[in-house]
Design a protein around this motif. Structure first.
Motif, short mmCIF file in Angstrom:
data_model
loop_
_atom_site.label_atom_id
_atom_site.label_comp_id
_atom_site.label_asym_id
_atom_site.label_seq_id
_atom_site.Cartn_x
_atom_site.Cartn_y
_atom_site.Cartn_z
N GLY A 1 0.82 -1.24 0.10
CA GLY A 1 0.07 -0.06 0.03
C GLY A 1 0.90 1.35 -0.02
N VAL B 1 -5.08 1.54 -0.39
CA VAL B 1 -4.89 3.18 -0.16
C VAL B 1 -6.13 3.95 0.14
CG1 VAL B 1 -4.28 4.98 -1.87
CG2 VAL B 1 -2.84 2.59 -1.80
N ASN C 1 -1.72 2.83 5.46
CA ASN C 1 -1.75 1.67 4.61
C ASN C 1 -2.07 0.68 5.49
OD1 ASN C 1 -1.42 3.33 1.86
ND2 ASN C 1 0.44 3.65 3.06
#
Lengths: 352, 293
Positions: free
Chosen positions: A58, A267, A278
Motif C-alpha cells: 500500500g 490506499v 496503509n
C-alpha cells in the motif's frame, strides 16, 4: 490531505529530553519486535505477516497515487516482478545474501515501473490505467508462458530455495515475521524520508497542480518517473515478501488483477497520502475475510448457499465500504484516527 | 491468403462485440465524465438476470423487458446512492466509486443467481457460411447486425428526441445545460439506464458465445484499450476502436503468438493502446480536450 505543517507551536517550558514522537517510535519498534512473544504461529502466519506486507505494498502505491497523483491499476505486476526476480537471484546467484537480493529485486521492479510510467509524461488521469493494466496482463502472461522464470518447474510455481541471513534460518513463522518486519520498518523510514524531502514536496506540488509545479522549476517528467520507480521498488520488495515470507510458494496468478485492486483499496481505505494509514487499510483487507469466515461459523449462513456465496458477500461488503468511505471519509481511516487524536488533545488542552 | 482474411474477418467481428461493450462506457462518460468501471458488472448482472428468467420459463421478449426494467431500477438506485452524494468530486474519486460499485453488483449478481455457468441459446446457429470465398460465422453476422441496430437506434435517439438533445447539451457544457433548466440527475438516470440496456444486449451476445458466467465481467477490461484508441467520448470511435482492437488482436495471435510461446491476446490490446496514447492521446475520434501534459 496536504495541510501544511502548523507553524511550530511555542515550546512548553519543561521540554523533555526527547520528543513524544521519538518515544512513540521507540515504543512502536519494541512492540513490533516483541510481537512473536505474544502471538502464536497462526496469528503470525495468517494475520500479522500478510497485513504488514500488504501495508508495505500500500505504501508503494500510495507514494505514486497519493503523493504524485498518478493512478496505477497494475501494482501486482510490479510485485510479481519483485517475487520472480528474488527467486531467480537466489537460485542463480547463490552467493548473494538475502538483503542484497531483495534490494536488487526491488531495483528490477523499479526499472519496469519507470518503463511503464513513461506514458505518464504525456497523459494523465485514468488514461494512465491502460498502461498499468497492460503491465498487469503482460507480466502475468510472461511469467506463465516462459517457464525459465520459474526454473522450468511443471507447476510454474516458485518457492524460495533458502531464506536466511548470516546462517540464521528464517523459515519458521517467527523468522519470517522478523524478515518481514525488519524490511518493512526500514522501508517505512525510507518512505518518510522521501516524503519529507524535497522530492516528496515536489511530488505533491505536481499532484496538486502540475503546470504550477513546472513553472516554479520542478522537472515534472523526471519526478514522475522517479515516483514510478520508487513506488515499484517498494512494490517489488513487498511482492518478494508476499511470495516467500507469506505464501511460501507462489505463481504468477498470485499477483493477478484482484491483488492490484486490493492494493488500490488499501490506499483508499487507509487514506491517500499517508504512510501508516496503509496498514489500517491492509488490516481491513486481511481481517474482513477472516472475520466473515468466523461469522459464518457462528451464524448459520447456509441459506445463502455454498462457500462461494461467502466470497460474494465479502465482495458486496468491500464494495459498499469503498463507496461509503469515498462519500463520507475521502481521506480514509487514518484521518478518522487523526481527528480522534486531535479531539483528545484539544480536550486535554482545555482542561489544563 | 484466405487464411489471413478469415482471421481478419473473425477478428473484426470480435471487434464488433468489443464495440458493443465500449458503447456503454461512452454513453456514461459523455454525460457524466465518469469512467464507469462497473459496466462489466452491469453486463454480468443483466445477462444473469435474463438467463435466470429464461430458465424459469419466461418467454424471450418478456424476459428482455423485465431485465431492462431491472437495469433501469439499478440505474436509479446508483444515481441516488452513489452519484448524487459524489457530485462535484474529481473524476478519479468517481472512478474509484464505480470500482466499488462493480464489486457490489458482481457480488449481488452471483449471490442471488448463483455462480454456475449458464448456457444461453438465442436461437442463432453458430455455423460457418461462405461469403465471397471465405468462411464467416453466421452468428457473427447476426451479432454485428444487432450491434448496428443498437448504434442506429442510439444515434436517432440522440439526434432527434428532446431527451437526446438535452443529453448532448450536458455532454458539451454541463454548466450551460443546467442553467437552461436541464436537470442533471434526470439525465444521469436516463444515461445509466440506457447503458444498462446496452449492457444487457452486449451481455446476451457475449453470453451466448461464452456462456453466462463471471468471466463476462472481464470482457469489459478490453473496453479500456478500445476506448483509448477510439476516443472516450465518441460512439463512432468506440466502433472503430473495437474493430481495430479485434482485428489486430486476432492477427497478432496468429502471427506473433507462435513466436512467443502462445496467445498474446491477454495483453496485446493494452500495449497497442499505450502506443496510441503516445502518438494520438485523444484517440481517433475523441475530443481534443483530453488531459495532456
Amino acid at each position: 490531505m496536504t495541510t501544511l505543517q502548523e507553524s511550530a507551536p511555542t515550546k512548553p517550558l519543561r521540554q523533555p529530553a526527547f520528543g513524544v514522537g521519538t518515544l512513540a517510535i521507540v515504543a512502536g519498534l519494541i512492540a513490533a519486535f516483541a510481537v512473536p512473544a505474544i502471538a502464536d504461529d497462526y496469528w503470525l502466519s495468517s494475520i500479522i505477516i500478510p497485513t504488514v506486507i500488504m501495508g508495505l505494498a500500500g505504501i508503494g502505491l500510495n507514494l505514486l497515487m497519493g503523493y504524485t497523483g498518478l493512478v496505477s491499476i497494475g501494482s501486482a505486476a510490479f510485485m510479481s516482478i519483485g517475487a520472480f526476480s528474488t527467486y531467480n537471484l537466489l537460485l542463480r546467484a547463490p552467493f548473494l545474501p538475502l538483503p542484497v537480493v531483495l534490494i536488487i529485486a526491488g531495483l528490477i521492479a523499479a526499472i519496469a515501473g519507470v518503463i511503464f510510467g513513461l506514458p505518464s509524461l504525456r497523459i494523465k488521469g485514468f488514461y494512465l490505467g491502460a498502461s498499468t493494466l497492460g503491465a498487469q496482463f503482460l507480466f502475468e502472461w510472461l511469467f506463465t508462458n516462459f517457464s525459465w522464470f520459474s526454473n522450468d518447474s511443471q507447476s510454474l510455481t516458485i518457492s524460495a530455495p533458502r531464506l536466511q541471513i548470516l546462517d540464521y534460518d528464517l523459515q519458521s513463522a517467527t523468522g519470517r515475521y522478523y524478515l518481514v518486519i525488519a524490511t518493512t520498518v526500514l522501508l517505512i523510514a525510507l518512505a518518510f524520508a522521501i516524503v519529507k524531502s524535497r522530492v516528496g514536496r515536489e511530488w505533491m506540488a505536481i499532484r496538486d497542480m502540475d503546470v504550477a509545479a513546472s513553472v516554479i522549476g520542478i522537472r515534472v517528467a523526471r519526478r514522475k518517473l522517479l515516483s514510478f520507480g520508487i513506488s515499484s521498488f517498494f512494490l517489488g520488495i513487498a511482492g518478494a515478501l508476499w511470495a516467500f515470507g507469506y505464501l511460501g510458494t507462489a505463481d504468477a496468478h498470485a499477483f493477478n488483477l484482484d491483488k492490484s485492486f486490493q492494493i488500490l483499496f488499501i490506499v483508499i481505505i487507509g487514506g491517500v497520502a499517508t504512510i501508516f494509514g496503509n496498514f489500517l487499510g491492509a488490516a481491513f483487507i486481511v481481517l474482513t475475510p477472516i472475520l466473515l469466515d468466523r461469522l459464518s461459523l457462528i451464524i448459520d449462513l447456509s441459506f445463502l448457499g455454498d462457500q462461494g456465496a461467502l466470497a460474494n458477500l465479502q465482495h458486496i461488503i468491500f464494495g459498499t465500504i469503498i463507496i461509503v468511505l469515498l462519500i463520507k471519509e475521502p481521506d480514509g481511516l487514518s484521518s478518522l484516527g487523526r481527528r480522534g487524536v486531535e479531539a483528545l488533545r484539544s480536550r486535554a488542552r482545555s482542561s489544563n | 491468403m484466405s487464411y489471413f482474411f478469415e482471421t481478419l474477418v473473425s477478428g473484426l467481428f470480435a471487434g464488433v462485440m468489443y464495440s458493443l461493450v465500449a458503447i456503454g462506457f461512452v454513453l456514461i462518460y459523455k454525460a457524466s465524465g465518469v469512467f464507469n468501471f462497473a459496466q462489466g458488472a452491469m453486463l454480468l448482472f443483466a445477462a444473469l438476470t435474463f438467463v435466470t428468467l429464461i430458465e424459469k420459463g419466461m418467454p424471450f421478449a418478456l424476459a428482455f423487458i423485465v431485465t431492462s426494467l431491472v437495469m433501469v431500477a439499478m440505474a436509479i438506485l446508483i444515481e441516488w446512492l452513489v452519484l448524487r452524494p459524489l457530485r462535484n468530486r474529481d473524476p478519479l474519486t468517481l472512478f474509484m466509486a464505480t470500482l466499488g460499485l462493480s464489486y457490489v453488483i458482481e457480488g449481488f449478481a452471483q449471490l442471488l443467481m448463483g455462480m454456475d455457468v449458464h448456457m444461453l441459446d438465442l436461437g442463432i446457429p453458430d455455423v460457418a457460411v461462405q461469403v465471397g470465398g471465405i468462411y464467416v460465422s453466421q452468428f457473427d453476422i447476426i451479432a454485428s447486425l444487432i450491434a448496428l441496430t443498437l448504434v442506429a437506434t442510439l444515434a436517432i435517439a440522440f439526434n432527434k428526441t428532446r431527451m437526446g438533445i438535452s443529453l448532448r447539451a450536458v455532454a458539451s457544457d454541463t454548466l450551460a445545460a443546467q442553467s437552461i433548466g436541464i436537470r442533471l440527475p434526470v439525465i444521469w438516470r436516463i444515461v445509466w439506464s440506457v447503458a444498462g440496456i446496452v449492457a444487457l444486449v452486449a451481455g446476451l451476445v457475449w453470453g451466448s458465445r461464452q456462456g453466462v458466467q463471471y468471466s463476462l465481467s472481464l470482457v469489459t477490461l478490453k473496453a479500456l484499450p478500445v476506448l483509448i484508441i477510439g476516443g472516450f467520448s465518441s460512439i463512432p470511435g468506440a466502433i472503430a476502436g473495437g474493430l481495430l482492437v479485434g482485428a489486430t488482436e486476432a492477427l497478432a495471435d496468429i502471427y506473433v503468438g507462435p513466436l512467443v510461446n502462445g496467445s498474446v491476446s491477454t495483453w496485446f490490446a493494452y500495449i497497442l493502446a499505450v502506443g496510441f496514447l503516445l502518438v494520438r492521446p485523444a484517440g481517433l475520434f475523441g475530443d481534443r480536450e483530453i488531459e495532456r501534459v
